[in-house]
Design a protein around this motif. Structure first.
Motif, PDB file in Angstrom:
ATOM      1  N   ALA A  17      29.301  26.386 -68.064  1.00  6.36           N
ATOM      2  CA  ALA A  17      29.698  27.781 -68.159  1.00  6.36           C
ATOM      3  C   ALA A  17      28.531  28.591 -68.717  1.00  6.36           C
ATOM      4  O   ALA A  17      27.818  28.135 -69.593  1.00  6.36           O
ATOM      5  N   GLY A  18      28.361  29.782 -68.213  1.00  5.61           N
ATOM      6  CA  GLY A  18      27.270  30.640 -68.645  1.00  5.61           C
ATOM      7  C   GLY A  18      27.534  31.276 -69.998  1.00  5.61           C
ATOM      8  O   GLY A  18      28.683  31.438 -70.430  1.00  5.61           O
ATOM      9  N   VAL A  19      26.455  31.641 -70.653  1.00  5.24           N
ATOM     10  CA  VAL A  19      26.562  32.280 -71.967  1.00  5.24           C
ATOM     11  C   VAL A  19      27.271  33.627 -71.856  1.00  5.24           C
ATOM     12  O   VAL A  19      28.124  33.954 -72.677  1.00  5.24           O
ATOM     13  N   GLY A  20      26.930  34.416 -70.843  1.00 10.16           N
ATOM     14  CA  GLY A  20      27.551  35.730 -70.683  1.00 10.16           C
ATOM     15  C   GLY A  20      29.058  35.627 -70.517  1.00 10.16           C
ATOM     16  O   GLY A  20      29.821  36.364 -71.158  1.00 10.16           O
ATOM     17  N   ALA A  21      29.508  34.696 -69.677  1.00  8.33           N
ATOM     18  CA  ALA A  21      30.949  34.523 -69.466  1.00  8.33           C
ATOM     19  C   ALA A  21      31.626  34.043 -70.743  1.00  8.33           C
ATOM     20  O   ALA A  21      32.728  34.483 -71.078  1.00  8.33           O
ATOM     21  N   SER A  69      33.123  28.133 -65.002  1.00  7.10           N
ATOM     22  CA  SER A  69      31.972  28.999 -65.270  1.00  7.10           C
ATOM     23  C   SER A  69      32.319  30.473 -65.127  1.00  7.10           C
ATOM     24  O   SER A  69      31.621  31.315 -65.667  1.00  7.10           O
ATOM     25  N   ASP A  70      33.385  30.772 -64.380  1.00  9.55           N
ATOM     26  CA  ASP A  70      33.775  32.175 -64.264  1.00  9.55           C
ATOM     27  C   ASP A  70      34.426  32.635 -65.554  1.00  9.55           C
ATOM     28  O   ASP A  70      35.007  31.861 -66.297  1.00  9.55           O
ATOM     29  N   CYS A  71      34.342  33.905 -65.786  1.00 14.27           N
ATOM     30  CA  CYS A  71      34.948  34.482 -66.981  1.00 14.27           C
ATOM     31  C   CYS A  71      36.455  34.325 -66.867  1.00 14.27           C
ATOM     32  O   CYS A  71      37.029  34.366 -65.797  1.00 14.27           O
ATOM     33  N   ARG A 127      33.274  39.316 -62.107  1.00 17.80           N
ATOM     34  CA  ARG A 127      33.840  37.967 -62.244  1.00 17.80           C
ATOM     35  C   ARG A 127      34.808  37.898 -63.418  1.00 17.80           C
ATOM     36  O   ARG A 127      35.715  37.068 -63.435  1.00 17.80           O
ATOM     37  N   LEU A 185      28.660  39.983 -63.284  1.00 18.41           N
ATOM     38  CA  LEU A 185      29.357  39.278 -64.358  1.00 18.41           C
ATOM     39  C   LEU A 185      30.652  39.994 -64.714  1.00 18.41           C
ATOM     40  O   LEU A 185      31.714  39.366 -64.812  1.00 18.41           O
TER      41      LEU A 185
END
Length: 87
Positions: free
Chosen positions: A1-5, A81-83, A41, A38
């Motif tokens: 998972a991304g940091v932003g999400a 990985s999606d928010c 998402r 982002l």
């Protein structure tokens, strides 16, 4: 998972827990395609233009975004990985 999400999920959880928030708002520069993707998402949709002076306006027109503050338990548990902010 991304940091932003992950940050978006944490912000949504905090807003719900601390303030019983039902709706989240953000502004983003119209020219910031990665940030806009982002937010999309994460369930944010365009809600108009931000008031003059909001967000600095250095990168183009500022767009006001709005999302439901509910966090999807299923997405949170699976760590996708999606928010996980509900649309």
């Amino acid at each position: 998972a991304g940091v932003g999400a992950a940050l978006m999920r944490a912000a949504a959880r905090h807003a719900r827990a601390e303030w019983s928030a039902a709706t989240l708002y953000a502004t983003v520069a119209s020219t910031n395609a990665p940030a806009r993707a982002l937010y999309a998402r994460c369930g944010y949709a365009e809600a108009g233009e931000a008031a003059p002076g909001v967000g600095g306006g250095e990168l183009g027109r500022e767009i006001l975004l709005r999302a439901d503050a509910r966090v999807s338990a299923e997405s949170e548990e699976t760590g996708t990985s999606d928010c996980a902010v509900a649309a």
